[in-house]
Motif scaffolding. Sequence first.
Motif, PDB file in Angstrom:
ATOM      1  N   ALA A 121       2.118  -9.225   0.909  1.00 57.08           N
ATOM      2  CA  ALA A 121       2.170  -8.340  -0.258  1.00 57.08           C
ATOM      3  C   ALA A 121       1.399  -7.045   0.005  1.00 57.08           C
ATOM      4  O   ALA A 121       1.871  -5.952  -0.339  1.00 57.08           O
ATOM      5  N   HIS A 122       0.214  -7.153   0.608  1.00 57.80           N
ATOM      6  CA  HIS A 122      -0.552  -5.946   0.934  1.00 57.80           C
ATOM      7  C   HIS A 122       0.233  -5.028   1.865  1.00 57.80           C
ATOM      8  O   HIS A 122       0.247  -3.797   1.683  1.00 57.80           O
ATOM      9  N   ARG A 123       0.872  -5.615   2.876  1.00 57.01           N
ATOM     10  CA  ARG A 123       1.603  -4.806   3.841  1.00 57.01           C
ATOM     11  C   ARG A 123       2.759  -4.063   3.172  1.00 57.01           C
ATOM     12  O   ARG A 123       2.984  -2.874   3.436  1.00 57.01           O
ATOM     13  N   LEU A 124       3.487  -4.718   2.308  1.00 59.58           N
ATOM     14  CA  LEU A 124       4.600  -4.068   1.628  1.00 59.58           C
ATOM     15  C   LEU A 124       4.108  -2.934   0.735  1.00 59.58           C
ATOM     16  O   LEU A 124       4.736  -1.870   0.665  1.00 59.58           O
ATOM     17  N   ILE A 125       2.998  -3.153   0.053  1.00 60.73           N
ATOM     18  CA  ILE A 125       2.431  -2.088  -0.771  1.00 60.73           C
ATOM     19  C   ILE A 125       1.940  -0.944   0.106  1.00 60.73           C
ATOM     20  O   ILE A 125       2.138   0.235  -0.215  1.00 60.73           O
ATOM     21  N   ASP A 370      -4.165  -4.336  -8.922  1.00 57.34           N
ATOM     22  CA  ASP A 370      -5.244  -3.741  -8.137  1.00 57.34           C
ATOM     23  C   ASP A 370      -4.856  -2.388  -7.565  1.00 57.34           C
ATOM     24  O   ASP A 370      -5.647  -1.441  -7.590  1.00 57.34           O
ATOM     25  N   ARG A 371      -3.626  -2.290  -7.056  1.00 56.17           N
ATOM     26  CA  ARG A 371      -3.277  -1.154  -6.214  1.00 56.17           C
ATOM     27  C   ARG A 371      -2.278  -0.189  -6.849  1.00 56.17           C
ATOM     28  O   ARG A 371      -2.158   0.955  -6.399  1.00 56.17           O
ATOM     29  N   PRO A 404      -3.198   3.602   2.297  1.00 58.03           N
ATOM     30  CA  PRO A 404      -3.050   2.190   2.678  1.00 58.03           C
ATOM     31  C   PRO A 404      -4.409   1.555   2.908  1.00 58.03           C
ATOM     32  O   PRO A 404      -5.374   2.236   3.287  1.00 58.03           O
ATOM     33  N   LEU A 405      -4.489   0.262   2.678  1.00 62.85           N
ATOM     34  CA  LEU A 405      -5.741  -0.446   2.919  1.00 62.85           C
ATOM     35  C   LEU A 405      -6.042  -0.579   4.391  1.00 62.85           C
ATOM     36  O   LEU A 405      -7.174  -0.541   4.829  1.00 62.85           O
ATOM     37  N   SER A 406      -4.980  -0.764   5.188  1.00 66.77           N
ATOM     38  CA  SER A 406      -5.193  -1.028   6.606  1.00 66.77           C
ATOM     39  C   SER A 406      -3.949  -0.650   7.376  1.00 66.77           C
ATOM     40  O   SER A 406      -2.836  -0.710   6.871  1.00 66.77           O
TER      41      SER A 406
END
Length: 411
Positions: A121-125, A370-371, A404-406
Amino acid sequence: MGIDIITPELYETRGFPDDDFRRLRRESPIHWYEDPAQGAPGFWAVTRYDDVVHVSRHPELFSSHARTSMFTELAEDDIALYQLMMLFMDPPQHTRQRMFVNRGFTPRMIKQLEEHIREVAHRLIDEVVTRGECCFVRDIAAPFPLYVICELIGAPMEDREKIFEWSNALVGADDPDYSTSPEDAREVSIQVLEYAHKLAAHRREHPGDDIATSLLEPDSDGKRLSSDEFAMFILLLLIAGNETTRNGASGGMLAFFQHPDQWQRLAGNRALLRTTADEIVRWVSPVNLFRRTALKDTEIRGQRIHAGDKVVIFYSSANRDEDIFADPYTFDIGRDPNPHIGFGGGGPHFCLGTHLARLELNVLFELLLDRMPDIRPAGEARRLRSNFINGIKEMPVRFAPSEPLSRTCFI
């Protein structure tokens, strides 16, 4: 009664026909419906909660195997093919296969996937967050469960686009954006089965830490799933394991757009994530209907049903039943208890992936809060032309751009 509850184009243009089903529940809950499609047989429309549950829990009366569970009338060759799939079996054959695959979908096994699901999910966001806009379905809701399934079955990630196209074709046969005919869906099914056979051969040679490997191992009695049984389960997983979360996520996001007070309520009280997923599944009912075939003369609510009759259970209608749900037309993320049957009406075909779907929806909406807390519609949502899947195929959204977070490739 002048009611149309089955033409796929109506679902595309109007969404689920709530008013028609409300009238059926009130005036004719077991209603004989003449299908407008040329050459299609009529059927009994079962629209109330208790009756849908009754049909679901009595496979000795209402068969998933006789002519499959699909609403569409299939050719005899296609019926023979699909009857090899667990979804289209009755006990005791279904019970045997279900025992094999249950071991891969226990709450403990699914809990082990949480970190990977969160990373997906993080990667898609991350891939869209700098743009400030995206198509919520294409960029987030659709690939999210698909990538998780690739992990489950040990499929290489480079195959994900091919698997995505297969999934669209298998459930979108009535929608020209995805497929042009039932023959196309049959051809795709054959391609998936060939792929699954190759995957099985690879996993036997190179076992991995995935459900595919687990399914290929013998049980306590030394019995195994055959290659054909394994392949048919992979075909089922690509449909059921993908579509429930995909359409729950997109339909849930649309519900929040239509009920912004509930988005703010969830943002202010994350404890409501515990009940949000189930209310989304009740509200959206990603699977609208399944078909059963009466095996013997019987009755439902005093209405005589004859052996061989086509019986169609409507989950979407049951999940609005006023006798079961207080304020059923209110989207209430704190609804508790919530005895919805969006995962099936109980009985042998209760959704195998219930725990996985809940976890995926919980993780996704937590990270969106969150994002992308200000996520909002940027145009009209386009619905799938289907009476089977309550789906959205396009939904443009906007949000405040961020970093992006990372840069790490999670998947």
